[in-house]
Design a protein around this motif. Structure first.
Motif, PDB file in Angstrom:
ATOM      1  N   UNK A  10      -8.431  44.362   0.173  1.00 57.16           N
ATOM      2  CA  UNK A  10      -7.288  43.800  -0.005  1.00 57.16           C
ATOM      3  C   UNK A  10      -7.300  42.456  -0.876  1.00 57.16           C
ATOM      4  N   UNK A  11      -6.296  42.985  -2.288  1.00 56.61           N
ATOM      5  CA  UNK A  11      -7.090  41.838  -3.982  1.00 56.61           C
ATOM      6  C   UNK A  11      -4.978  41.649  -3.759  1.00 56.61           C
ATOM      7  N   UNK A  12      -5.201  40.021  -3.737  1.00 51.45           N
ATOM      8  CA  UNK A  12      -3.940  39.445  -3.543  1.00 51.45           C
ATOM      9  C   UNK A  12      -3.308  38.397  -5.035  1.00 51.45           C
ATOM     10  N   UNK A  13      -3.142  38.515  -5.909  1.00 48.10           N
ATOM     11  CA  UNK A  13      -2.524  38.109  -7.291  1.00 48.10           C
ATOM     12  C   UNK A  13      -1.968  36.711  -6.798  1.00 48.10           C
ATOM     13  N   UNK A  14      -2.070  35.662  -6.487  1.00 52.84           N
ATOM     14  CA  UNK A  14      -0.973  34.576  -6.401  1.00 52.84           C
ATOM     15  C   UNK A  14      -0.497  34.037  -7.484  1.00 52.84           C
ATOM     16  N   UNK A  15      -1.522  33.675  -8.613  1.00 58.32           N
ATOM     17  CA  UNK A  15      -1.139  33.353 -10.292  1.00 58.32           C
ATOM     18  C   UNK A  15      -2.444  34.173 -10.667  1.00 58.32           C
ATOM     19  N   UNK A  16      -1.258  34.293 -12.074  1.00 60.87           N
ATOM     20  CA  UNK A  16      -1.688  34.805 -12.735  1.00 60.87           C
ATOM     21  C   UNK A  16      -1.915  34.299 -14.320  1.00 60.87           C
ATOM     22  N   UNK A  29       9.638  37.408 -14.023  1.00 63.87           N
ATOM     23  CA  UNK A  29       7.919  39.203 -12.566  1.00 63.87           C
ATOM     24  C   UNK A  29       6.668  39.413 -12.708  1.00 63.87           C
ATOM     25  N   UNK A  30       5.634  38.958 -13.928  1.00 64.16           N
ATOM     26  CA  UNK A  30       4.936  38.155 -13.942  1.00 64.16           C
ATOM     27  C   UNK A  30       4.399  37.129 -13.388  1.00 64.16           C
ATOM     28  N   UNK A  31       5.051  36.499 -13.045  1.00 68.44           N
ATOM     29  CA  UNK A  31       4.607  35.064 -12.517  1.00 68.44           C
ATOM     30  C   UNK A  31       4.388  34.086 -13.937  1.00 68.44           C
ATOM     31  N   UNK A  32       4.993  32.764 -13.381  1.00 63.10           N
ATOM     32  CA  UNK A  32       4.305  31.439 -14.092  1.00 63.10           C
ATOM     33  C   UNK A  32       3.373  31.313 -12.948  1.00 63.10           C
ATOM     34  N   UNK A  33       2.561  31.494 -11.907  1.00 62.73           N
ATOM     35  CA  UNK A  33       1.165  30.010 -11.328  1.00 62.73           C
ATOM     36  C   UNK A  33       0.346  30.440 -11.751  1.00 62.73           C
ATOM     37  N   UNK A  34      -0.656  29.636 -12.019  1.00 63.50           N
ATOM     38  CA  UNK A  34      -1.656  29.909 -12.490  1.00 63.50           C
ATOM     39  C   UNK A  34      -2.462  30.017 -11.794  1.00 63.50           C
ATOM     40  N   UNK A  35      -3.595  30.722 -12.063  1.00 65.32           N
ATOM     41  CA  UNK A  35      -4.884  31.069 -11.247  1.00 65.32           C
ATOM     42  C   UNK A  35      -5.312  31.680 -10.222  1.00 65.32           C
ATOM     43  N   UNK A  36      -5.141  32.368  -9.312  1.00 69.51           N
ATOM     44  CA  UNK A  36      -5.160  31.916  -8.237  1.00 69.51           C
ATOM     45  C   UNK A  36      -5.561  33.660  -7.466  1.00 69.51           C
ATOM     46  N   UNK A  37      -6.747  34.128  -7.268  1.00 64.92           N
ATOM     47  CA  UNK A  37      -6.717  35.451  -6.911  1.00 64.92           C
ATOM     48  C   UNK A  37      -7.322  35.246  -5.317  1.00 64.92           C
ATOM     49  N   UNK A  38      -7.044  36.311  -4.137  1.00 62.66           N
ATOM     50  CA  UNK A  38      -7.655  36.425  -2.790  1.00 62.66           C
ATOM     51  C   UNK A  38      -8.159  37.361  -2.585  1.00 62.66           C
ATOM     52  N   UNK A  39      -8.745  37.628  -1.968  1.00 62.10           N
ATOM     53  CA  UNK A  39     -10.427  39.013  -1.667  1.00 62.10           C
ATOM     54  C   UNK A  39     -10.382  38.840  -0.042  1.00 62.10           C
ATOM     55  N   UNK A  40      -9.725  39.848   0.203  1.00 60.50           N
ATOM     56  CA  UNK A  40      -9.902  39.945   2.035  1.00 60.50           C
ATOM     57  C   UNK A  40     -10.178  40.504   2.465  1.00 60.50           C
ATOM     58  N   UNK A  41     -11.311  41.222   3.421  1.00 62.22           N
ATOM     59  CA  UNK A  41     -12.011  42.006   3.661  1.00 62.22           C
ATOM     60  C   UNK A  41     -12.311  42.130   4.724  1.00 62.22           C
ATOM     61  N   UNK A  42     -12.230  42.965   6.249  1.00 61.52           N
ATOM     62  CA  UNK A  42     -12.897  42.497   7.348  1.00 61.52           C
ATOM     63  C   UNK A  42     -12.879  41.564   8.353  1.00 61.52           C
ATOM     64  N   UNK A  48     -10.612  32.890  -5.179  1.00 61.17           N
ATOM     65  CA  UNK A  48     -11.083  33.278  -6.837  1.00 61.17           C
ATOM     66  C   UNK A  48     -10.318  31.844  -7.853  1.00 61.17           C
ATOM     67  N   UNK A  49     -10.602  30.606  -7.694  1.00 59.78           N
ATOM     68  CA  UNK A  49      -9.808  29.881  -9.008  1.00 59.78           C
ATOM     69  C   UNK A  49      -8.947  29.683  -7.587  1.00 59.78           C
ATOM     70  N   UNK A  50      -8.785  27.587  -7.830  1.00 59.66           N
ATOM     71  CA  UNK A  50      -7.086  27.430  -7.221  1.00 59.66           C
ATOM     72  C   UNK A  50      -5.722  26.674  -8.326  1.00 59.66           C
TER      73      UNK A  50
END
Ligand SMILES: [Zn+2]
Ligand SMILES: [Zn+2]
Length: 291
Positions: A10-16, A29-42, A48-50
């Motif tokens: 699962x890839x979650x986009x927390x900041x785009x 709608x598209x979001x105002x937070x800066x870059x942060x992506x989470x990848x969850x698996x098992x 990725x980025x803070x």
């Protein structure tokens, strides 16, 4: 494949957003937070980025959950990729461990830079006072294994100060995160030049990804007046990803001046002009399941 029944990552986009956070009704709608992506698996999670998006991610982690391990990969240390970390709640829990991963060229500086942004001139809590256990790691050319996730990093030269891109494999799915890179400057380079080799490396790195989260900040028209700023145009990213066999393309690092209405227009226009690839503009708060 996106959207199949879930036992894949699962890839979650927390900041785009790129460059600076842009709160407000125009960007909700598209979001105002800066870059942060989470990848969850098992049972494993990598981040990725803070950018400022990591604050909301941290709030979703139950604080009473005992020991949690976090693996935080930093593409580079520009503000929009580290500024959320001081507000990452899991760092305030002594039961937690946080592993930081950064470029091997700059690893010695990574801890110093993160500590610097929490100097008392800028922030009330200092890095060394955070109760979580923290470890800093230097990435090499060798893939890193975390549970059933495999992460490969590669240097991106065409961004001021450089940055890293990450290719994450989980089961049969692959997601590539390649933000903060200016491929317009190298995509038409003469053969056998350093630029051409860099572009070829980019193309190989993203090849056949199920999902590419790509730096795509400008229209080609806007790019013409922003050469050397370290970001790419929609047109070049779409053409390159299509040729590289990418299946789904998330346009990422939105220009702070691009409101939801403007991005909606981009999405409609470019989706219709690029029939061979599924293009969408990354939206904060979205979770993308990969089969
Ligand atoms: Zn950035
Ligand atoms: Zn940057």
């Amino acid at each position: 494949m996106i959207g199949a029944a879930q036992n894949g990552p699962l890839v979650t986009l927390w900041g785009t957003r790129g460059s600076i956070a842009t709160p407000g009704s125009d960007t909700a709608h598209y979001g105002g937070n800066t870059a942060c992506v989470e990848v969850c698996y098992r049972e494993k999670r990598i981040i990725l980025d803070a950018g400022t998006g990591i604050r909301e991610l941290g709030k979703q982690i139950p604080q009473t959950d005992g020991h949690n391990e976090f693996h935080l990969f930093l593409s580079h240390t520009h503000w929009d990729h580290i500024q959320g970390f001081p507000f990452f709640l899991p760092a305030y829990n002594p039961a937690n461990t946080i592993h930081f991963y950064g470029s091997h060229n700059k690893e010695a500086k990574l801890e110093k830079i993160l500590t610097g942004q929490m100097h008392q001139s800028y922030f009330p809590v200092q890095m060394q006072d955070l109760p979580a256990q923290m470890y800093f790691h230097e990435l090499t050319d060798q893939p890193l294994i975390i549970g059933d996730l495999q992460i490969q990093a590669q240097e991106q030269v065409y961004h001021p100060g450089g940055s890293l891109r990450f290719r994450v494999s989980a089961g049969k799915a692959t997601v590539v995160y390649a933000s903060d890179v200016e491929i317009d400057g190298i995509c038409e380079a003469a053969p056998n030049t350093p630029e051409a080799r860099q572009f070829a490396a980019y193309c190989r790195f993203i090849a056949n990804a199920d999902l590419l989260i790509a730096d795509a900040q400008y229209t080609r028209e806007d790019y013409a007046t922003r050469k050397g700023w370290g970001h790419s145009s929609f047109e070049t990213v779409i053409e390159t990803a299509t040729r590289a066999g990418v299946k789904h393309l998330a346009m990422f690092h939105h220009d702070p001046d691009n409101t939801d209405n403007i991005i909606n227009e981009f999405e409609q226009y470019y989706a219709s002009t690029a029939p061979d690839i599924a293009v969408f503009w990354a939206r904060e708060g979205t979770t993308i399941p990969l089969a």
